[in-house]
Design a protein around this motif. Structure first.
Motif, PDB file in Angstrom:
ATOM      1  N   LEU A   1      66.361  91.366 -85.050  1.00  0.00           N
ATOM      2  CA  LEU A   1      65.468  90.546 -85.857  1.00  0.00           C
ATOM      3  C   LEU A   1      64.433  89.866 -84.965  1.00  0.00           C
ATOM      4  O   LEU A   1      64.732  89.536 -83.808  1.00  0.00           O
ATOM      5  CB  LEU A   1      66.265  89.486 -86.624  1.00  0.00           C
ATOM      6  N   HIS A   2      63.248  89.625 -85.514  1.00  0.00           N
ATOM      7  CA  HIS A   2      62.166  89.018 -84.730  1.00  0.00           C
ATOM      8  C   HIS A   2      61.391  88.015 -85.568  1.00  0.00           C
ATOM      9  O   HIS A   2      61.271  88.162 -86.787  1.00  0.00           O
ATOM     10  CB  HIS A   2      61.232  90.093 -84.186  1.00  0.00           C
ATOM     11  N   GLY A   3      60.857  87.001 -84.866  1.00  0.00           N
ATOM     12  CA  GLY A   3      60.203  85.899 -85.544  1.00  0.00           C
ATOM     13  C   GLY A   3      58.717  86.070 -85.753  1.00  0.00           C
ATOM     14  O   GLY A   3      58.081  85.215 -86.365  1.00  0.00           O
ATOM     15  N   GLY A   4      58.118  87.149 -85.262  1.00  0.00           N
ATOM     16  CA  GLY A   4      56.680  87.366 -85.424  1.00  0.00           C
ATOM     17  C   GLY A   4      56.288  88.719 -84.875  1.00  0.00           C
ATOM     18  O   GLY A   4      57.054  89.363 -84.150  1.00  0.00           O
ATOM     19  N   ILE A   5      55.068  89.142 -85.195  1.00  0.00           N
ATOM     20  CA  ILE A   5      54.625  90.471 -84.791  1.00  0.00           C
ATOM     21  C   ILE A   5      54.510  90.582 -83.273  1.00  0.00           C
ATOM     22  O   ILE A   5      54.848  91.614 -82.684  1.00  0.00           O
ATOM     23  CB  ILE A   5      53.287  90.823 -85.486  1.00  0.00           C
ATOM     24  N   LEU A   6      54.031  89.531 -82.593  1.00  0.00           N
ATOM     25  CA  LEU A   6      53.926  89.589 -81.137  1.00  0.00           C
ATOM     26  C   LEU A   6      55.306  89.586 -80.489  1.00  0.00           C
ATOM     27  O   LEU A   6      55.534  90.258 -79.468  1.00  0.00           O
ATOM     28  CB  LEU A   6      53.086  88.421 -80.616  1.00  0.00           C
ATOM     29  N   HIS A   7      56.217  88.819 -81.058  1.00  0.00           N
ATOM     30  CA  HIS A   7      57.602  88.808 -80.597  1.00  0.00           C
ATOM     31  C   HIS A   7      58.176  90.226 -80.640  1.00  0.00           C
ATOM     32  O   HIS A   7      58.793  90.710 -79.676  1.00  0.00           O
ATOM     33  CB  HIS A   7      58.414  87.863 -81.496  1.00  0.00           C
TER      34      HIS A   7
END
Length: 281
Positions: free
Chosen positions: A117-123
């Motif tokens: 899971l990731h918190g943002g597109i750049l992450h």
């Protein structure tokens, strides 16, 4: 008419197999067939390139799903890594980990699911670019089965350390990615020689970069990074690498177990998230 398959790379030793070779002439591994993916975990190894692409694909799919479950979330201007970000509710439902999900809801499976899971597109982009480079390097030195086992178990280790440090809510493939960095760090130190020293030097630069990065940007889980690196070193020591111990049935069985736990944990998180989402809708 069946399509004739040309020369390919062996999934175990990564050398070329001819178009007519039923088994690899170099290491004896069977030629991939239409239903080879799962069976090859136990027979002779899995194609490392395919496996890395599969891990990246799952990460991307989970990110898209998390956005669909929170379509109004766009992220914070103050934190570029939250750009185009899902909200915490969707991430929690899909399997974010930390003291809140584990202590309050008993979601121990989140120690696995949080790694996807990731918190943002750049992450997401930074982690996937790093994973593409580092995971393939680990595949070359350890084999695909041990790479996946280290990624999974090292990621769990990172989140366990993060939990013990009291981090309430955390996500990201960087815990597993740091475990792979730890594997390369162990490999370089253990192998020695010119190549081993070069590996150690480059990987040490990554570790320093991660530490500095974590000090500069807010919201970085340095405990998860440190735990992942430590876990990667420990599991690499236990499992060994190709030059000292060839991939065997035990390694492939461990990777299969990690795969089943990952699929089961992600599947349960998705079903739970979709059920609650539709109930509220």
């Amino acid at each position: 008419m069946a399509r004739r398959q040309g020369p390919i790379l062996c999934g175990r030793c990564r050398r070329i197999m001819g178009a007519d070779d039923a088994v690899c002439p170099w290491c004896g591994a069977g030629r991939p067939g239409p239903l080879w993916r799962i069976g090859s975990w136990l027979r002779g190894g899995l194609d490392g390139d395919w496996l890395v692409k599969a891990i990246i694909t799952v990460n991307i799919a989970m990110f898209i799903l998390s956005l669909l479950l929170s379509p109004r979330s766009a992220g914070s201007v103050m934190n570029p890594f939250s750009l185009l970000s899902p909200d915490q509710t969707s991430l929690f439902l899909l399997g974010a980990t930390g003291t809140v999900p584990i202590d309050r809801f008993g979601r121990y499976s989140s120690l696995i699911t949080a790694n996807y899971l990731h918190g943002g597109i750049l992450h997401l982009l930074f982690n996937m670019m790093g994973l593409r480079q580092i995971a393939l390097w680990v595949v070359r030195e350890y084999g695909a089965a041990r790479m996946f086992a280290i990624y999974t178990l090292g990621g769990i280790s990172g989140f366990v350390i993060s939990y013990l440090a009291g981090i309430p809510f955390t996500i990201g493939a960087s815990a597993g990615l740091c475990a792979l960095i730890g594997a390369l760090l162990y490999y370089g130190k253990s192998r020695g020689g010119t190549y081993g020293q070069a590996v150690t030097k480059e990987v040490t630069g990554w570790v320093i970069g991660l530490f500095v990065f974590g000090l500069i940007f807010p919201g970085i889980n340095n405990w998860g990074h440190a735990g992942g690196i430590a876990g990667g070193i420990v599991f690499s020591l236990l499992l060994g690498y190709e030059e000292r111990r060839r991939e065997n049935l035990g390694h492939r069985s461990l990777a299969m177990l990690c795969g089943l736990l990952t699929v089961g944990s992600l599947g349960w998180g998705i079903l739970w998230a979709l059920k609650l989402w539709f109930d509220q809708g």
